[in-house]
Design a protein around this motif. Sequence first.
Motif, PDB file in Angstrom:
ATOM      1  N   VAL A  85       0.865  -1.179   0.000  1.00 52.05           N
ATOM      2  CA  VAL A  85       0.000   0.000   0.000  1.00 52.05           C
ATOM      3  C   VAL A  85       0.901   1.228   0.000  1.00 52.05           C
ATOM      4  CG1 VAL A  85      -1.798   1.280   1.228  1.00 52.05           C
ATOM      5  CG2 VAL A  85      -1.824  -1.223   1.235  1.00 52.05           C
ATOM      6  N   VAL A  86       0.636   2.138  -0.934  1.00 55.06           N
ATOM      7  CA  VAL A  86       1.468   3.326  -1.117  1.00 55.06           C
ATOM      8  C   VAL A  86       0.698   4.565  -0.662  1.00 55.06           C
ATOM      9  CG1 VAL A  86       2.775   4.715  -2.779  1.00 55.06           C
ATOM     10  CG2 VAL A  86       2.551   2.228  -3.119  1.00 55.06           C
ATOM     11  N   ASP A  87       1.288   5.292   0.274  1.00 55.45           N
ATOM     12  CA  ASP A  87       0.737   6.560   0.757  1.00 55.45           C
ATOM     13  C   ASP A  87       1.455   7.681   0.021  1.00 55.45           C
ATOM     14  OD1 ASP A  87      -0.738   8.329   2.369  1.00 55.45           O
ATOM     15  OD2 ASP A  87       0.825   8.379   3.903  1.00 55.45           O
ATOM     16  N   THR A  88       0.703   8.687  -0.407  1.00 58.17           N
ATOM     17  CA  THR A  88       1.283   9.797  -1.164  1.00 58.17           C
ATOM     18  C   THR A  88       0.954  11.119  -0.475  1.00 58.17           C
ATOM     19  OG1 THR A  88      -0.678  10.071  -2.558  1.00 58.17           O
ATOM     20  CG2 THR A  88       1.029   8.540  -3.344  1.00 58.17           C
ATOM     21  N   PRO A  89       1.687  12.180  -0.818  1.00 57.07           N
ATOM     22  CA  PRO A  89       1.388  13.489  -0.222  1.00 57.07           C
ATOM     23  C   PRO A  89       0.111  14.085  -0.804  1.00 57.07           C
ATOM     24  CG  PRO A  89       3.171  13.691  -1.799  1.00 57.07           C
ATOM     25  CD  PRO A  89       2.843  12.228  -1.709  1.00 57.07           C
ATOM     26  N   GLY A  90      -0.460  15.016  -0.092  1.00 56.53           N
ATOM     27  CA  GLY A  90      -1.658  15.707  -0.558  1.00 56.53           C
ATOM     28  C   GLY A  90      -1.315  16.829  -1.510  1.00 56.53           C
ATOM     29  N   ARG A  91      -0.591  16.490  -2.520  1.00 58.47           N
ATOM     30  CA  ARG A  91      -0.186  17.448  -3.551  1.00 58.47           C
ATOM     31  C   ARG A  91      -0.376  16.804  -4.906  1.00 58.47           C
ATOM     32  NH1 ARG A  91       4.667  21.028  -2.472  1.00 58.47           N
ATOM     33  NH2 ARG A  91       4.096  21.965  -0.504  1.00 58.47           N
ATOM     34  N   LEU A  92      -0.448  17.621  -5.916  1.00 57.99           N
ATOM     35  CA  LEU A  92      -0.618  17.086  -7.267  1.00 57.99           C
ATOM     36  C   LEU A  92       0.650  16.385  -7.725  1.00 57.99           C
ATOM     37  CD1 LEU A  92      -2.538  20.035  -8.914  1.00 57.99           C
ATOM     38  CD2 LEU A  92      -3.445  17.881  -8.080  1.00 57.99           C
ATOM     39  N   PRO A  93       0.505  15.311  -8.503  1.00 59.69           N
ATOM     40  CA  PRO A  93       1.681  14.545  -8.936  1.00 59.69           C
ATOM     41  C   PRO A  93       2.634  15.340  -9.821  1.00 59.69           C
ATOM     42  CG  PRO A  93      -0.320  13.698  -9.959  1.00 59.69           C
ATOM     43  CD  PRO A  93      -0.738  14.731  -8.961  1.00 59.69           C
ATOM     44  N   ALA A  94       2.148  16.333 -10.500  1.00 60.74           N
ATOM     45  CA  ALA A  94       3.000  17.114 -11.403  1.00 60.74           C
ATOM     46  C   ALA A  94       3.327  18.491 -10.829  1.00 60.74           C
ATOM     47  CB  ALA A  94       2.314  17.264 -12.759  1.00 60.74           C
ATOM     48  N   ASP A  95       3.071  18.706  -9.553  1.00 61.83           N
ATOM     49  CA  ASP A  95       3.335  19.988  -8.904  1.00 61.83           C
ATOM     50  C   ASP A  95       4.832  20.307  -8.982  1.00 61.83           C
ATOM     51  OD1 ASP A  95       3.694  22.144  -7.183  1.00 61.83           O
ATOM     52  OD2 ASP A  95       2.282  21.391  -5.692  1.00 61.83           O
ATOM     53  N   PRO A  96       5.220  21.432  -9.606  1.00 64.64           N
ATOM     54  CA  PRO A  96       6.641  21.759  -9.730  1.00 64.64           C
ATOM     55  C   PRO A  96       7.333  21.963  -8.386  1.00 64.64           C
ATOM     56  CG  PRO A  96       5.276  23.583 -10.529  1.00 64.64           C
ATOM     57  CD  PRO A  96       4.352  22.436 -10.203  1.00 64.64           C
ATOM     58  N   GLU A  97       6.561  22.282  -7.345  1.00 67.97           N
ATOM     59  CA  GLU A  97       7.129  22.456  -6.012  1.00 67.97           C
ATOM     60  C   GLU A  97       7.382  21.112  -5.320  1.00 67.97           C
ATOM     61  OE1 GLU A  97       7.414  25.611  -4.264  1.00 67.97           O
ATOM     62  OE2 GLU A  97       7.179  26.449  -6.255  1.00 67.97           O
ATOM     63  N   GLU A  98       6.812  20.054  -5.859  1.00 68.18           N
ATOM     64  CA  GLU A  98       6.862  18.744  -5.219  1.00 68.18           C
ATOM     65  C   GLU A  98       8.152  18.018  -5.557  1.00 68.18           C
ATOM     66  OE1 GLU A  98       6.385  15.961  -2.924  1.00 68.18           O
ATOM     67  OE2 GLU A  98       4.842  17.469  -2.850  1.00 68.18           O
ATOM     68  N   SER A  99       8.477  17.041  -4.748  1.00 69.31           N
ATOM     69  CA  SER A  99       9.745  16.320  -4.869  1.00 69.31           C
ATOM     70  C   SER A  99       9.725  15.204  -5.905  1.00 69.31           C
ATOM     71  CB  SER A  99      10.121  15.744  -3.504  1.00 69.31           C
ATOM     72  OG  SER A  99       9.118  14.836  -3.087  1.00 69.31           O
ATOM     73  N   GLY A 100       8.711  15.124  -6.732  1.00 73.73           N
ATOM     74  CA  GLY A 100       8.696  14.105  -7.771  1.00 73.73           C
ATOM     75  C   GLY A 100       7.955  12.831  -7.407  1.00 73.73           C
ATOM     76  N   TRP A 101       7.005  12.908  -6.474  1.00 69.93           N
ATOM     77  CA  TRP A 101       6.304  11.691  -6.081  1.00 69.93           C
ATOM     78  C   TRP A 101       5.514  11.102  -7.234  1.00 69.93           C
ATOM     79  CZ3 TRP A 101       1.136  10.707  -6.251  1.00 69.93           C
ATOM     80  CH2 TRP A 101       0.249  11.792  -6.282  1.00 69.93           C
ATOM     81  N   GLY A 102       5.040  11.934  -8.140  1.00 67.88           N
ATOM     82  CA  GLY A 102       4.273  11.426  -9.285  1.00 67.88           C
ATOM     83  C   GLY A 102       5.108  10.508 -10.153  1.00 67.88           C
ATOM     84  N   SER A 103       6.363  10.877 -10.389  1.00 73.88           N
ATOM     85  CA  SER A 103       7.233  10.011 -11.194  1.00 73.88           C
ATOM     86  C   SER A 103       7.611   8.741 -10.436  1.00 73.88           C
ATOM     87  CB  SER A 103       8.479  10.762 -11.658  1.00 73.88           C
ATOM     88  OG  SER A 103       9.229  11.221 -10.562  1.00 73.88           O
ATOM     89  N   ALA A 104       7.730   8.832  -9.107  1.00 74.50           N
ATOM     90  CA  ALA A 104       8.007   7.633  -8.299  1.00 74.50           C
ATOM     91  C   ALA A 104       6.813   6.687  -8.344  1.00 74.50           C
ATOM     92  CB  ALA A 104       8.336   8.015  -6.862  1.00 74.50           C
TER      93      ALA A 104
END
Length: 187
Positions: A85-104
């Motif tokens: 089970v994968v938990d993700t942040p409450g941010r958009l996967p392509a958010d430029p401010e984000e650390s790249g969780w969408g690509s992970a």
Amino acid sequence: IGPYVVALVGPPGAGKTNTAVKLALHPRGLGSKKVGLITLDTHRVGAIEELQTYAELADLPLEVVYHKREVAAALHRLRSCQVVVVDTPGRLPADPEESGWGSALAEMDADEVHLVLPAGLRLDVARTQKDRFGGAGVTHVLYSKVDELPQERGLAELAEAVGLPARWLADGHDIPGTLSPAGPRIL
């Protein structure tokens, strides 16, 4: 063949972390299987510690992934699990401010991606969230905080507005309790 991967995505405060633990432990979720956890939520203060605490108490293996290049090793370490089970942040996967969780998450090639939405969400906001998180490969919706909904009809209207299949409903803060299959009576 590795473990079956179930990811939870959605807006902040939707209940993704609690729901991830409920899915891992509840017999109506995945609790009858050997479950491991991965968190991609490396941004929110205390997020890793929160999930680590649950994992330690429940004796669940947990991997923290900061970058997509770490995905293969994390999944390899969880290879003895039937489900991850994968938990993700409450941010958009392509958010430029984000650390790249969408690509992970994309690197994990999840078998199911559940959009976690609070059951009391306005219909227009729910549709917007579905569109915003659609890039994460959403396959299902998982309604959380069902206990905060005054009547079942509201959930049926929400389900119609979102238009995605649902496997589970989550309500309350009890862990591992308050998880149930999403029945056709409501959805």
